[in-house]
Write an enzyme that holds these catalytic residues in place. Structure first.
Site: not given
Lengths: 644, 264, 256
Positions: A266, A286
């Protein structure tokens, strides 16, 4: 102290199978995360007596760590969304290595599985019309993730847990016993799957963590839902439970795993302070507007958009920023590229000396959203950074770096029923392989749990019905062997410390089979793994069997070593870079390698890898893509019309 | 010895009532001091204040509304109870604020912790062997908070009225103001703040609804009450202080220790 | 930055035990759980401790640190001085299994007594419509990670073992509140809250709210509103008579 605690293991005895705690069920589900619970609900709903066996307490499974949401093309926020678009996104994310049938089933069924959760009592965030709200996520063309703030996994696990309680209440009203049809065996670890003489699944063997006593479950159908393998790596977002148990159990019982070389790092894990290194920072940061910057303050992701994605992502900051409010007319910011791309980019920036003080990059949401909105949309991130790192994310950027997050590979299964190659064995969720190809999209994991959890419940029920009452019988000698194996660490004195071996394993995998791989490093890793295996045979555990974490780790190490070897061997073999497998010495994606699955097995000679052709995609699914996109992934003769 | 408390057999035998190292006893001690002082003051004013509760145009909160015919002239606007009432007129009304505060969710926390030591502080073992909570008489009466809230609203209205009356001069002419006026206004405001931030108020306004979206106005009010409700303990103490200050000021005037500074 | 801290860790089981002294290394940024893990790896490999996520999300590593109920993974060492002795014991309200691990089955038994969510029978999956403002109150309670620290600190059961039979503790009172406030639920749980879960035991001394690692306002937003709803039904004749004429009444909970 009394009972078992008083007596250290008596060194000469073998287990008398007659004294064993035995339970008989129709279905045994190993693992009580989202997939396991959903499977148990389905099996019980099909009238099968079901046991759920889990290493932790009920409701503590790793699923609670999932933050972002459940990808399901309900079209509540953008009506253009549908299963075909979701299917395309999933295949692109997985670089076309996915089991297309699983991706298809997942895309088609995820909305129903989400709506079903509402009938169990889940409370998702809402749109203004009162429907389930959906958020943007990396690799998904439309806002697609049903979510509850940034604690969707907790909502999922709690909802399923409470659904199981409600089924138990129904059973209580009918039978006077809450546990007549579905029972949870918490803090109980399975160390072996048991088969009958014909090789069909007959049950599982393990121990109670609390007492150290052995227990045998006899059942014709066993569903593995044990999650991933992250604890073989040093920097990981995974909890202690993720020791590859299901992968190893299946292979030790004659099953196969595929795609083990594909491991998702990740892109955004915490990097500071050291004790929390690896803990996840959700992708929603994000999705909701957070951007990645290097030490020079540059939004570097614009420099890393790969050719296959260049038409789908914004080329300038202005366009990317407009996308949040007007996604119809603008392309998405490159921060939302699939995870493998972002993780590699961060890695490159840090290597180039443009990293943050603690070896990551900056993830900034503080200059992008008002403090109030951040606290509302990302409450647990706010909390996590405030409590653990003393960083107020509404005022300062976070420091993030890649962390081992998910293994795309897993037990090879039949897409429709989740059945493994061993009759009666099923695998779902992270422990199964194929669905996500070489890289999983965020949000596709929770959907995977639900869709294939239910399918495995149905598949197991169907398998049992077909047996027609002729249930496989456990061979007692196997139980004795399993017990002897589990007690081995008590036998020697002055042997290896399991904690030391575990640390060395994690360091090896992290350094040599991590995010960027080369032949020489992986060869070295295999050498070290070989040495660790020898030392692991000589582990000594202090104390007694009652809740002894040193012993538990010693037993888990066997699984971690098997799985690590699979990963390293498969990664060494695959000479290309794709998704969660990046080779420094073979940086390109190869259409020829796309046609090959690497299948891992364990037999008396140890771990071995074989090549197996990928099943070609059904033509109607192939037609969902433009030919010029397919050309980036497929060989010429695979293209529609046989190439031209 | 078998015990049913913190050292119940089977639990971890730590051997001490608490391992807390901080000064956990300070807060309950302060609450005892504060509440005891107030109660003592209140008793003094209720039983020994029947000649010093009114100094035109100000009336003491302990005696308002003064509803007995024995009330002093000028303070007897609401008098409807005959001369047969022989005790202090404060008793006729003081039970309302007393009941409101005794059943208040904040004061319950305060006195259960500080006086009953049940528990004295979090994770500090309480001394009592048995505990039955608020399920029996008399503590089950704490469920009457709702009713005291309704009465408390009425009282707050009357005290506001008292504050309005304070815009007169001692002769009853309107359009004047003294220091006492300010104190009565502040007191009335703090009592409103305490009363409207109450948990029963929050429930009544909209808390009992399951569909805020269908009652937007009530929901809006609920969000305001909820915001104030977070400060309920603060208002509980502030209003206690303003009661004492306003009342003591009236006492000082009525007993001739002070003359009211007049602004206009 | 590293220093040696002095720890006292309770070790033993249901039949007895004591605080044991350890000197152990502490590095910058560490939490109490890191120190416990270091003890396991270097000094006492069989020290029993329950933990999972190490990020404050699973609620496994509940214990008492210097007498205060806390998650070990969310208690930073920087909140103590270097000279301070740090005492770690298991939760003292539940039976101890071994060392820092307790038997929390009480909570799972109580969970089974809560009447489950009951949506309208004619509402199809996918047709659920709920406004955000209507789900927010229940969502707050669904943040609960079931660490059971509120249960541990609640004096009703902490100091009075026999009350466990008739009282379910803050965790399950907010579960009842959560369901009672659910905009689509059809069951009235107010009598159950009083009769089966002992709502009246709670004297709102608020320790549950003080220890909640998720910051849930257990008392103000959960238990007190639930008590007020019970008053609506049981002790407020004006309101309960009025409610007879109102539509959309919930039905009483079935036995569980």
């Amino acid at each position: 102290m009394v009972g078992l605690a008083a007596k250290p293991y008596e060194r000469t005895t073998t287990v008398v199978t007659a004294e064993l705690e035995r339970h008989t069920y129709d279905v045994v589900v190993i693992g009580a995360g989202g997939a396991g619970l959903r499977a148990a609900i389905e099996a019980r709903s099909q009238g099968k007596r079901t046991a759920i066996v889990c290493k932790s307490l009920f409701g503590k499974a790793h699923t609670v760590m999932a933050e972002g949401g459940i990808a399901a093309s309900m079209g509540n926020v953008n009506e253009h969304d549908n299963w075909q678009v979701h299917f395309r996104d999933t295949m692109r994310g997985g670089k076309f290595m996915n089991s297309w049938r699983m991706a298809e089933l997942h895309a088609k069924e995820a909305p129903q599985r989400v709506w079903e959760l509402e009938t169990y009592g889940a409370l998702f965030d809402r749109t203004p019309e009162g429907k389930i709200s959906q958020r943007n996520f990396g690799g998904h063309e439309y806002p697609r993730l049903a979510h509850v703030g940034d604690r969707t996994g907790l909502e999922l696990i709690r909802t399923l847990q409470q659904k199981i309680v409600s089924l138990q209440q129904e059973d209580f009203r009918a039978s006077g016993d809450y546990e007549s049809h579905i029972k949870v065996f918490a803090e109980c670890t399975m160390t072996r799957l048991l088969k009958d003489k014909s090789g069909a699944m007959a049950g599982a063997f393990g121990y109670w963590r609390e007492t150290g006593r052995f227990v045998v479950f006899e059942a014709p159908a066993v569903i593995l839902a044990t999650g991933g393998i992250g604890k073989s790596f040093k920097v990981t977002s995974n909890s202690w439970e993720y020791t590859g148990d299901g992968h190893a159990l299946a292979m030790l019982a004659g099953g196969t795993t595929i795609n083990m070389e594909f491991i998702q790092f990740h892109p955004t894990g915490m990097v500071w302070p050291p004790s929390v290194k690896g803990i996840l920072v959700t992708e929603s940061v994000r999705g909701d507007g957070g951007v990645l910057r290097n030490s020079e303050g540059k939004r570097f992701m614009f420099d890393y958009i790969p050719a296959v994605f260049k038409d789908q992502y914004a080329k300038s900051e202005d366009e990317a920023d407009r996308w949040y409010t007007d996604p119809e007319h603008n392309k998405r910011p490159p921060e939302l590229l699939p995870r493998d791309e972002v993780a590699r980019s961060i890695n490159s920036e840090v290597k180039a000396g443009r990293g943050s003080p603690h070896g990551g990059v900056f993830l900034d949401v503080s200059t992008r959203l008002p403090a109030e909105v951040i606290r509302k949309k990302l409450p647990s991130m706010y909390h996590q950074f405030m409590e653990l790192a003393d960083v107020d994310i509404t005022a300062a950027p976070m420091e993030v770096g890649p962390t081992c997050h998910y293994v795309m590979g897993g037990v090879e299964v039949d897409p429709d029923t989740a059945a493994a190659v061993v009759p009666g064995l099923f695998a779902i969720g992270e422990v199964s392989g194929g669905m996500h190809g070489s890289n999983r999209l965020g949000g596709n994991s929770l959907g995977d749990l639900l869709v294939f959890g239910r399918r495995a419940g149905l598949g197991a029920a169907d398998y049992i019905d077909k047996l027609g009452g002729a249930h496989p019988k456990v061979v007692d000698q196997i139980i004795d062997a399993a017990a002897a194996e589990a007690l081995a660490p008590f036998r020697e004195e002055g042997g290896e410390n399991p904690y030391t071996l575990h640390m060395e394993l994690q360091q090896t995998m992290n350094d040599l089979v991590g995010i960027i791989r080369t032949e020489s490093e992986m060869t070295e890793a295999l050498g070290r793994l070989e040495a660790l295996k020898v030392r692991a045979a000589n582990i000594t555990v202090e104390g007694h069997r009652q809740f002894n974490p040193g012993w538990h780790l010693a037993l888990d190490l066997r699984n971690m070593l098997i799985v690590s070897e699979c990963v390293a061997r498969a990664a060494l073999l695959r000479q290309e870079s794709r998704g969660g497998h990046t080779r420094d010495d073979f940086p390109q994606m190869s259409a020829e390698w796309r046609k090959v699955n690497l299948v891992c097995r364990v037999d008396e000679n140890g771990v071995s890898i074989a090549r197996q052709p990928l099943v070609p995609m059904r033509p109607d699914l192939l037609d969902l893509f433009e030919v010029d996109e397919l050309e980036k992934y497929l060989t010429e003769d695979e293209l529609p019309g046989g190439g031209h | 010895m078998a015990t049913t408390g913190i050292d119940t057999p089977g639990r971890a035998q730590v051997g001490v009532k608490t391992l807390r190292q901080d000064a956990w006893w300070i807060q309950p001690a302060l609450v005892v001091l504060g509440l005891t002082a107030f109660v003592a003051y209140g008793i003094w004013r209720v039983f020994w204040g029947s000649h010093t509760y009114y100094s035109a145009p100000y009336i003491s909160i302990f005696y308002s509304p003064c509803i007995a015919s024995s009330c002093v002239p000028g303070a007897d606007e609401f008098a409807f109870i005959g001369s047969w009432w022989a005790w202090t007129p404060a008793l006729l009304v003081a039970w309302i604020p007393l009941g409101f505060r005794l059943t208040c969710y904040y004061y319950r926390k305060a006195y259960f912790r500080s006086y009953w030591l049940s528990p004295p502080a979090c994770a500090v073992a309480e001394p009592r062997k048995n505990y039955t909570g608020e399920r029996r008489f008399p503590l089950i009466l704490n469920n009457s908070h709702r009713w005291f809230f309704y009465l408390g609203l009425l009282l707050a209205l009357i005290l506001t009225y008292d504050a309005v009356l304070a815009f007169r001069d001692p002769q009853g002419q309107w359009g004047h103001m003294g220091l006492g006026t300010v104190l009565l206004i502040i007191n009335a405001f703090c009592l409103w703040a305490y009363t409207l931030s109450c948990h029963s108020c929050r429930n009544t306004i909209a808390g009992r609804l399951n569909h805020f979206s269908k009652h937007p106005v009530r929901y809006r009010m609920w969000t305001i009450v909820s915001r104030w409700n977070r400060h309920h303990p603060k208002w509980a103490w502030i209003s206690l202080a303003t009661i004492v200050i306003a009342d003591y000021y009236v006492y000082l005037l009525a007993s001739g220790h002070l003359t009211d500074p007049r602004f206009f | 930055m590293a220093y040696t801290a002095h720890f006292k860790v309770w070790r033993g089981d249901g039949s007895g035990g004591a605080l044991q002294d350890f000197d152990v290394e502490v590095n910058e940024g560490e939490v109490v759980l890191d120190i416990i893990h270091r003890l396991q790896a270097t000094q006492t490999p069989d020290l029993a401790v329950r933990w999972n996520c190490k990020a404050g999300k699973c609620g496994s590593c509940s214990a008492e640190i210097n007498g205060r109920p806390r998650l070990m993974c969310m208690t930073r060492m920087s909140t103590f001085t270097e000279e301070q002795t740090i005492a770690v014991t298991p939760m003292r309200t539940f039976p101890v299994i071994r060392d820092l691990v307790t038997d929390v089955s009480y909570n799972y038994e109580k969970a089974r007594m809560v009447p489950s969510f009951a949506p309208p029978a004619d509402l199809a999956p996918g047709d659920y419509r709920m406004a955000q403002v209507d789900v927010e109150r229940s969502q707050e309670f669904r943040k609960c990670i079931e660490c059971f620290l509120c249960q541990d600190v609640c004096h009703v059961i902490r100091d009075h073992e026999p009350n466990k039979e008739s009282y379910s503790g803050p965790r399950f009172l907010i579960r009842l509140a959560e369901l009672d406030m659910h905009p689509l639920d059809t069951v009235d749980r107010r009598d159950v809250a009083v009769e089966d879960h002992g709502l009246g035991f709670c004297n709102i001394t608020k320790c549950c709210t003080e220890v909640c690692p998720e910051g849930i306002k257990i008392t103000d937003n959960g238990i007190i509103p639930l008590k007020e709803r019970v008053v609506d039904k049981r002790y407020d004749p004006v309101f309960s008579v009025g409610s007879l004429f109102r539509k959309g009444q919930k039905r009483s909970a079935p036995p569980t």
